[in-house]
Scaffold this active site. Structure first.
Site, PDB file in Angstrom:
ATOM      1  CB  CYS A  62      25.111   9.176  -3.252  1.00  0.00           C
ATOM      2  SG  CYS A  62      25.776   8.765  -4.864  1.00  0.00           S
ATOM      3  CG  ASP A 119      33.369  12.752  -3.551  1.00  0.00           C
ATOM      4  OD1 ASP A 119      33.473  12.435  -4.757  1.00  0.00           O
ATOM      5  OD2 ASP A 119      32.303  12.710  -2.922  1.00  0.00           O
ATOM      6  CG  HIS A 168      30.965   9.700  -3.457  1.00  0.00           C
ATOM      7  ND1 HIS A 168      30.463  10.977  -3.600  1.00  0.00           N
ATOM      8  CD2 HIS A 168      29.930   8.864  -3.697  1.00  0.00           C
ATOM      9  CE1 HIS A 168      29.180  10.911  -3.915  1.00  0.00           C
ATOM     10  NE2 HIS A 168      28.824   9.637  -3.976  1.00  0.00           N
TER      11      HIS A 168
END
Length: 298
Positions: free
Chosen positions: A174, A233, A265
């Site tokens: 991330c 994502d 994600h």
């Protein structure tokens, strides 16, 4: 203007709920907090992976940096002499149990793995913050220059502890995935990097403290980087990933990408509803192979 245009890409992916692959298998909030997981990312899966410390030396330490003593968590093979050093760049949620577990997983693979808590200057324990609106201003205030200095200090600490910084790598998730790309530009001694769904384009509002996004720095990347992304994502589009891939190729940089069909994600985050077992396991396998290919791991 769409509110998402004002948010970093990793935040968009986090605040957009992913389809839940398995329903009903979550810890209570109190159990998750007791186990050391963040609650800001949503419910915590009861099946989160747990890696023991058998054969490892693991624990907490601090390293001197500008502004105080930065906490970190480390894990290393108990009997290894001069093990390779791998920095673990965390998500926005602080140094919680998932990141510590990843550190232990890398130690099981033979590394002296270290996860520095570079958000410590806020004076708040990010793992205890439960609301994203309270968390985001803290993590978005972290300047890249300070981040790089903190990581450099962590590397120096690792060397002083007997780590082999001649075999230095970084792996991140991330926001930490963005850090991988950025640090691969900053540190010429880095041997390899692995970025799990790291954002590639920064919001204009961050320009003052994040001078250049990964996509703007493609031609300056100094280490081989493996990029692992999810096709679903909500914050990092496949087009952006492909543009980064093309920019790196044009600059003759060493990089590889894999985009997992249908993966959201956070697909590697085994404590979250976004976890996708097949993609996570394959991504980890590729990550270890990448670190071996570039002589970080044996």
């Amino acid at each position: 203007m769409n509110i998402h245009s004002k948010l970093p890409q990793d935040i968009i992916g986090l605040v957009t709920p992913a389809p839940v692959s398995r329903r009903g298998f979550f810890m209570t909030a109190s159990a998750a907090a007791a186990a050391g997981y963040t609650l800001a990312a949503g419910p915590v899966r009861a099946q989160a992976i747990t890696t023991d410390t058998t054969g490892l030396k693991a624990g907490d330490a601090t390293v001197k940096v500008s502004g105080g003593d930065m906490p970190l968590y480390f894990a290393r093979p108990e009997k290894a002499n001069n093990p390779p050093v791998i920095l673990v760049a965390m998500e926005i949620f602080g140094l919680h149990e998932y990141i510590k577990d990843v550190t232990r997983r890398l130690a099981k693979a033979g590394a002296f793995a270290i996860a520095p808590n570079y958000y410590f200057r806020s004076g708040q324990d990010l793992t205890k913050i439960t609301e994203m609106p309270k968390l985001m201003p803290i993590v978005n205030a972290k300047p890249d220059a300070e981040l790089f200095s903190d990581l450099d200090a962590t590397v120096a600490w690792a060397k002083a502890q007997g780590g082999n910084t001649g075999k230095l790598a970084i792996l991140g998730f991330c926001r930490g995935g963005r850090t991988v790309w950025e640090y691969a530009v900053h540190n010429k001694n880095l041997k390899a990097g692995v970025a799990f769904y790291g954002s590639l384009v920064d919001p204009p509002a961050q320009k003052a403290i994040w001078p250049k996004s990964p996509s703007e720095l493609a031609a300056e990347v100094k280490a081989p980087v493996l990029g692992l992304y999810g096709e679903a994502d909500q914050g990092i589009s496949v087009d952006q990933v492909n543009a980064m891939k093309e920019a790196l190729a044009k600059a003759k940089k060493t990089a590889e990408f894999k985009i997992y069909p249908g993966a959201p994600h956070g697909f590697h985050a085994d404590y979250r509803p976004s976890y996708r077992k097949e993609a996570a396991e394959d991504g980890w396998k590729l990550a270890i192979e990448w670190l071996k290919k570039y002589k970080v791991l044996a």
